[in-house]
Design an enzyme around this catalytic site. Structure first.
Site, PDB file in Angstrom:
ATOM      1  N   LEU A  32       0.829  -0.901   0.187  1.00 24.85           N
ATOM      2  CA  LEU A  32       0.181  -0.249  -0.110  1.00 24.85           C
ATOM      3  C   LEU A  32       0.359   1.196   0.030  1.00 24.85           C
ATOM      4  CD1 LEU A  32      -2.425  -1.425   2.263  1.00 24.85           C
ATOM      5  CD2 LEU A  32      -2.831  -1.802  -0.339  1.00 24.85           C
ATOM      6  N   CYS A  33       2.080   1.457  -0.385  1.00 28.19           N
ATOM      7  CA  CYS A  33       2.932   2.193  -0.049  1.00 28.19           C
ATOM      8  C   CYS A  33       2.590   3.421  -1.837  1.00 28.19           C
ATOM      9  CB  CYS A  33       4.468   1.901  -0.482  1.00 28.19           C
ATOM     10  SG  CYS A  33       4.957   1.332  -2.190  1.00 28.19           S
ATOM     11  N   ASN A  98      13.313  -1.932  -4.118  1.00 27.27           N
ATOM     12  CA  ASN A  98      12.121  -2.352  -4.293  1.00 27.27           C
ATOM     13  C   ASN A  98      11.990  -2.903  -5.555  1.00 27.27           C
ATOM     14  OD1 ASN A  98       9.317  -1.240  -3.782  1.00 27.27           O
ATOM     15  ND2 ASN A  98      10.516   0.160  -2.619  1.00 27.27           N
ATOM     16  N   SER A 123       9.078  -2.038 -19.202  1.00 20.52           N
ATOM     17  CA  SER A 123       8.295  -1.078 -19.996  1.00 20.52           C
ATOM     18  C   SER A 123       9.038  -0.673 -21.489  1.00 20.52           C
ATOM     19  CB  SER A 123       8.363  -0.221 -18.824  1.00 20.52           C
ATOM     20  OG  SER A 123       8.620   1.186 -19.544  1.00 20.52           O
ATOM     21  N   TYR A 147      15.504   4.023 -12.629  1.00 19.88           N
ATOM     22  CA  TYR A 147      14.649   3.326 -12.984  1.00 19.88           C
ATOM     23  C   TYR A 147      14.553   2.133 -14.567  1.00 19.88           C
ATOM     24  CZ  TYR A 147       9.236   2.000 -13.990  1.00 19.88           C
ATOM     25  OH  TYR A 147       8.625   1.632 -14.970  1.00 19.88           O
ATOM     26  N   LYS A 151      14.150  -2.154 -14.737  1.00 23.42           N
ATOM     27  CA  LYS A 151      13.743  -2.775 -15.600  1.00 23.42           C
ATOM     28  C   LYS A 151      14.485  -3.978 -16.304  1.00 23.42           C
ATOM     29  CE  LYS A 151       9.662  -1.750 -14.463  1.00 23.42           C
ATOM     30  NZ  LYS A 151       8.861  -2.218 -14.307  1.00 23.42           N
TER      31      LYS A 151
END
Ligand code: NAD
Ligand code: WQD
Length: 334
Positions: A32-33, A98, A123, A147, A151
């Site tokens: 739920l971040c 993460n 992505s 980011y 990926k």
């Protein structure tokens, strides 16, 4: 049962609906971040069945082992992660932790539980723009920020894993620009703080939450000078996941496909379409180009059509109408 990590988030929640519609039982794991627990209530309202929900982190192996011990999970769809490009430049360690470490923990727990079917949210950001703006799965890859590098790293880890252990069934799905919302208007994208992406910003201007949109540059070599992207309705994207899971179940292997519409729209086209759908003006100003942006790109989606029998069905008007319905609902959420 399918384990959906990040299943209360934007894309994961829509994937849950598509999976439920295809008859799958669901278990959502989310910390739920970047989402709200009441998404689970709204999923139940839409599809009539309540997905199981565990509040937890994909980096927590104890939670993962408990989930796999207690439930007969047959496949994992992994949406959980952080996704703001600018923030990833400022906080690289959080992003690698993460998005890369989190995925490794999940894969290790899957192996312990002997679950070997994995669908990964990659992505279009993994593509390099060196060789033109229509991206095929074979196009060169590159990363310009943590980011995107995360990926790329996970894509490579998955390829290495499949090479070493061919029993794994793995899909690397490269999303283009997901927008829109479920037609019920009960779930959608609800970014915290100032939206980074175009569509949520446009929707917030239309609803009166923000005064105007900055259009980042109108001097690109595109038909109207503004950036062109391949926007894909999130429900089409969700259906692509079900098609990918069916493919893995049938064929196995390592699947890498673009999930995009195969055509681009400019920022100004998006604004006009949103004004039409909402009946509200979207005020904007032309501003300097945003660092790191490129002029235009879109998917070659033909491989997904050939292998999965999947293609997008929903156009720009529906993307805007559904996003607008959701934005109005969203204003009523506390
Ligand atoms: P989102 O932020 O709406 O959803 C991600 C969900 O994961 C959130 O509910 C968040 O609370 C949860 N989460 C984050 N870190 C977690 C952790 N460590 N453990 C458990 N839960 C965690 O984002 P989204 O747009 O739905 O994106 C889903 C995935 O798709 C991400 O991996 C993202 O990188 C990828 N993706 C998104 C886009 C896009 O434009 N939205 C494009 C390409 C790829
Ligand atoms: C779209 C267009 C902007 C905001 C990003 C990530 C990518 C992927 C999807 C996850 C561009 C213009 C935007 C605004 C604007 N995410 N714009 N004013 O940059 O294509 O992709 O999200 O994997 O990795 O980089 O999407 O929605 O930010 O921008 O003019 O306030 O809208 O310049 O032309 P982008 P976006």
């Amino acid at each position: 049962m399918i384990l959906v990590t990040g299943g209360t988030g934007f894309i994961g929640s829509h994937a849950c609906l598509a999976l439920a519609q295809a008859g799958h039982e669901l278990l959502i794991l989310d910390n739920l971040c970047n989402s709200r627990a009441d998404v689970v209530d709204r999923l139940q309202r839409i599809c009539g069945r309540r997905p199981l929900f565990v509040e937890g982190d994909v980096r927590d192996s104890a939670v993962l082992d408990e989930v796999f011990d207690r439930h007969r999970v047959t496949a994992v769809m992994h949406f959980a992660g952080l996704k703001a490009v600018g923030e990833s430049v400022a906080r690289p360690l959080e992003y690698y932790d993460n998005n890369v470490h989190g995925t490794l923990q999940l894969l290790a727990a899957m192996r312990r539980a002997e679950v070997r079917t994995f669908v990964f949210s990659s992505s279009a950001t993994v593509y390099s723009d060196r060789e033109g703006h229509v991206y095929r799965e074979s196009s060169p890859r590159d990363a310009t920020n943590p980011y995107g590098r995360g990926k790329l790293i996970v894509e490579d880890i998955l390829a290495d894993l499949h090479l070493a252990e061919p029993a794994w069934r793995i899909a690397r799905l490269r999303y283009f620009n997901p927008v829109g919302a479920h037609e019920s208007g009960l779930i959608g994208e609800d970014p915290r703080g100032v939206p980074n992406n175009l569509m949520p910003f446009v929707a917030q201007v239309a609803v009166g939450r923000r005064e105007f949109l900055n259009v980042w540059g109108n001097d690109y070599p595109t038909p109207d000078g503004t950036g062109v992207r391949d926007y894909i309705h999130v429900v089409d994207l969700a259906e692509g996941h079900v098609a990918a899971l069916d493919y893995l179940t049938r064929e196995g292997g390592l699947l890498t496909v673009n999930l995009g519409a195969g055509r681009g729209h400019s920022v100004l086209e998006m604004i006009q379409a949103f004004e039409k759908a909402s009946g509200r003006p979207v005020r904007y100003r032309i501003a300097e180009r945003r660092a790191g942006d490129i002029a235009q790109f879109w998917a070659d989606p033909s491989l997904a059509k050939m292998l999965l029998g999947w293609e997008t069905k929903r156009g720009l008007d529906q993307m805007c109408a559904d996003a607008w319905r959701w934005q109005q609902y969203c204003e009523g959420l506390s």
